[in-house]
Design an enzyme around this catalytic site. Sequence first.
Site, short mmCIF file in Angstrom:
data_model
loop_
_atom_site.label_atom_id
_atom_site.label_comp_id
_atom_site.label_asym_id
_atom_site.label_seq_id
_atom_site.Cartn_x
_atom_site.Cartn_y
_atom_site.Cartn_z
N SER A 144 -3.82 -7.62 -5.86
CA SER A 144 -2.43 -7.83 -6.29
C SER A 144 -1.52 -6.67 -5.92
O SER A 144 -0.56 -6.39 -6.62
CB SER A 144 -2.39 -8.05 -7.80
OG SER A 144 -2.96 -6.95 -8.50
N LYS B 290 -8.72 -7.31 -10.16
CA LYS B 290 -9.73 -6.65 -10.99
C LYS B 290 -9.14 -6.06 -12.25
O LYS B 290 -9.78 -6.05 -13.30
CB LYS B 290 -10.44 -5.57 -10.16
CG LYS B 290 -11.54 -4.86 -10.92
CD LYS B 290 -12.45 -4.07 -9.99
CE LYS B 290 -11.77 -2.90 -9.34
NZ LYS B 290 -12.73 -2.05 -8.59
N THR C 292 -0.48 0.29 -4.55
CA THR C 292 0.91 0.06 -4.13
C THR C 292 1.90 0.76 -5.06
O THR C 292 2.83 1.42 -4.62
CB THR C 292 1.22 -1.43 -4.07
OG1 THR C 292 0.46 -2.02 -3.00
CG2 THR C 292 2.70 -1.69 -3.81
N GLN D 107 4.55 6.90 -2.93
CA GLN D 107 5.75 7.70 -3.19
C GLN D 107 6.74 7.69 -2.03
O GLN D 107 7.93 7.44 -2.21
CB GLN D 107 5.35 9.14 -3.49
CG GLN D 107 4.51 9.34 -4.72
CD GLN D 107 4.02 10.77 -4.85
OE1 GLN D 107 4.21 11.60 -3.97
NE2 GLN D 107 3.38 11.07 -5.97
N GLY D 108 6.24 7.98 -0.84
CA GLY D 108 7.12 8.30 0.27
C GLY D 108 8.12 7.21 0.62
O GLY D 108 9.32 7.43 0.67
N GLY D 109 7.62 6.00 0.87
CA GLY D 109 8.54 4.93 1.23
C GLY D 109 7.89 3.94 2.17
O GLY D 109 6.67 3.89 2.32
N GLU E 172 9.60 11.69 7.87
CA GLU E 172 8.25 12.11 7.52
C GLU E 172 7.49 12.50 8.77
O GLU E 172 7.94 12.26 9.90
CB GLU E 172 7.52 11.01 6.73
CG GLU E 172 8.13 10.76 5.36
CD GLU E 172 7.34 9.74 4.54
OE1 GLU E 172 6.31 9.26 5.04
OE2 GLU E 172 7.76 9.45 3.42
N HIS F 196 -4.99 12.98 2.82
CA HIS F 196 -3.60 13.42 2.71
C HIS F 196 -3.58 14.93 2.59
O HIS F 196 -4.36 15.52 1.83
CB HIS F 196 -2.92 12.78 1.50
CG HIS F 196 -1.43 12.85 1.56
ND1 HIS F 196 -0.74 14.02 1.33
CD2 HIS F 196 -0.50 11.91 1.84
CE1 HIS F 196 0.56 13.78 1.46
NE2 HIS F 196 0.73 12.51 1.76
N ARG G 29 -0.78 13.67 10.01
CA ARG G 29 -1.51 14.05 8.80
C ARG G 29 -2.87 14.67 9.10
O ARG G 29 -3.30 15.59 8.41
CB ARG G 29 -1.69 12.83 7.89
CG ARG G 29 -0.41 12.46 7.17
CD ARG G 29 -0.61 11.23 6.30
NE ARG G 29 0.60 10.99 5.50
CZ ARG G 29 0.78 9.92 4.75
NH1 ARG G 29 -0.16 9.00 4.69
NH2 ARG G 29 1.89 9.78 4.05
N HIS H 233 -7.34 9.73 1.03
CA HIS H 233 -6.09 9.00 0.77
C HIS H 233 -6.09 7.57 1.27
O HIS H 233 -5.66 6.66 0.55
CB HIS H 233 -4.94 9.76 1.43
CG HIS H 233 -3.59 9.17 1.18
ND1 HIS H 233 -3.07 8.98 -0.08
CD2 HIS H 233 -2.64 8.73 2.05
CE1 HIS H 233 -1.86 8.46 0.00
NE2 HIS H 233 -1.58 8.28 1.29
N ARG I 28 -3.27 7.17 10.53
CA ARG I 28 -2.12 6.35 10.14
C ARG I 28 -0.83 7.15 10.13
O ARG I 28 -0.77 8.25 9.59
CB ARG I 28 -2.36 5.73 8.76
CG ARG I 28 -1.16 4.92 8.25
CD ARG I 28 -1.48 4.23 6.95
NE ARG I 28 -1.68 5.14 5.84
CZ ARG I 28 -0.70 5.68 5.11
NH1 ARG I 28 0.57 5.43 5.41
NH2 ARG I 28 -0.98 6.46 4.09
N LEU J 46 2.65 0.51 3.51
CA LEU J 46 3.35 -0.56 2.82
C LEU J 46 3.85 -1.60 3.81
O LEU J 46 3.82 -2.81 3.54
CB LEU J 46 4.52 0.01 2.01
CG LEU J 46 4.15 0.87 0.79
CD1 LEU J 46 5.40 1.47 0.17
CD2 LEU J 46 3.38 0.06 -0.24
#
Length: 592
Positions: A24, A46, A54, A58-60, A127, A242, A289, A359, A394, A400
């Site tokens: 979800s 679960k 999700t 934080q970042g966007g 970023e 991260h 990263r 992360h 990534r 997201l």
Amino acid sequence: MTARRSAPGAAAPEEAVDVLVIGSGIAGLSAALRADASARVLVVTKGELADGATRLAQGGIAGAVGPGDTPAAHAADTLAAGAGLAEPEAVRVLCEEGPERIAELIALGVAFDRTDGPGSPHALGLEGAHGRPRILHAGGDATGLAIETALVAAVRARGIPVREQAALVDLVVEDGAVRGARFLAADGRELTVRAGAVVLATGGAGQLYAHTTNPAVATGDGMAAARRAGARLADLEFCQFHPTALAAGSGAGSFLVSEAVRGEGALLRDAHGDRFMPRIDPRAELAPRDVVARAIVQVMQAQGGRPVLLDATAIGPAGIDADERARLLARRFPTIDAAVRAAGFDWAREGVPVTPAAHYMMGGILTDLDGRTTVPGLFAAGECARTGVHGANRLASNSLLEGTVFGARAADAALAEARTAAVAAGFLAAAERPQLAEATAPDHRSTARPGTAAAGTDQGASASRDWTRAQLQELMWRQVGLLRTGAELEEAARILATWAPPAPTTLAALEDRNLLHLARCVVEAALARPGSVGAHHRRDAADDPVPAHPQDAPKREAASAAAREPDPSFPRGDELVDLPPLPSPRPLQPTR
């Protein structure tokens, strides 16, 4: 959509739907909302509906929505960050379809931050490894929460059936196709849901490691269940650590300090207060990263394991005092500000100790561009899926975006499967999806073939249940972490082979079984790649390693041709621009 109750000892009650969505987060709820327009959908999760990773993002969310930005530019940055192993076609889909999915989130009520209140331009953040500001954020550093809240509200408003507190035990496979799943409810009862198609959106497996930014529910349930059902996994050697997790307080090394803080101008310093990133990469604190995380680990090793310092005292206009900076930080990063101050630091005046933490899993269940796995009837989206968009590393804030883009695609494909109820004889032919054929070559990165130890089978009579989750996490952190050697990986494989998975009779035992299965898969994948690339760094590899697999070379060359250094003409931090008109989202269907 209520299960038929059964007496103790009776067969598990059953439900039947067209499309079963497991998970979800942004991928699962995006898939459910998409499929709900024309099918019977059930969401099973679960924990609570809003639990998961999700809401913690934080970042966007990245997207080519600003003036002068293009999907091609976003794709170039994504390919460059992926260290040459991202799939160009998957990246194209992500970056071209992203703006429309973002528009749909806005239509659902996600209030991305603006420069000066309602009606003013949206603020786009910068970023690491992005060539320009393109990150939409909400609530300063609460983007994931804003998105999850809007998606949950939409699911509730549509009346989509949801079953919470039900953990995935295994998938139901009939005649070579997935036709449902079995779940363990919080009260210990088992439930079977039959479905024309199943979409796994169960997130990552950060709980493999002793230090992680992931929530407690991230135990890789979907990946492990898919593997037991015969699906192929790929790229599990690429776990993103991260660079900056808070290294203080009771949750040391786990609370994420967003990359957006460095995007605003924060610097990384060693224990002596010296800045070290410019010596390592010309992009300094905004390097990819994997580069920043390795640099931090190496500095920490040189200073006796002490964390490095994230210095936010340079954020803000020149000449502002510490009090004004404190107000600025609290306004731009309210969640981080509260956590940092709760840990006893005044980050407007002093550096904050940070360290890398597990992360994000770049690998997962192998899928094509429509979420199809190697098992008919089974689809996957989000962090549990290996779509090919991330390669070996990534790009920040693409997670997201991947969830909503490929969640929608998986829903469309699952709907087609459920409508026809036809079971394909096999997976897509190589000619139909050439980039996927490359990924499934026998000597490529696919891990844990059915029947192997890494697939989660017991290791024979000598295998023992005399192990704990904490021991597994420490083993993975110590020997299968950010810096690895062949000897460490071999030792980890030897130890894991002596541990037997528990019977999944409780939630904890079910999760431990999944973590052990995935730990074996990750180790096998890491051993199969002797060279270093992206997030997979072998300390025993040559300084200039050749690609570990022949298939890597053409993808590396294609990505290198598209890669480019960040444009220095773009400012650090938010570029305050208005969003151009985006494609109109599909209208919401009325609640049935």
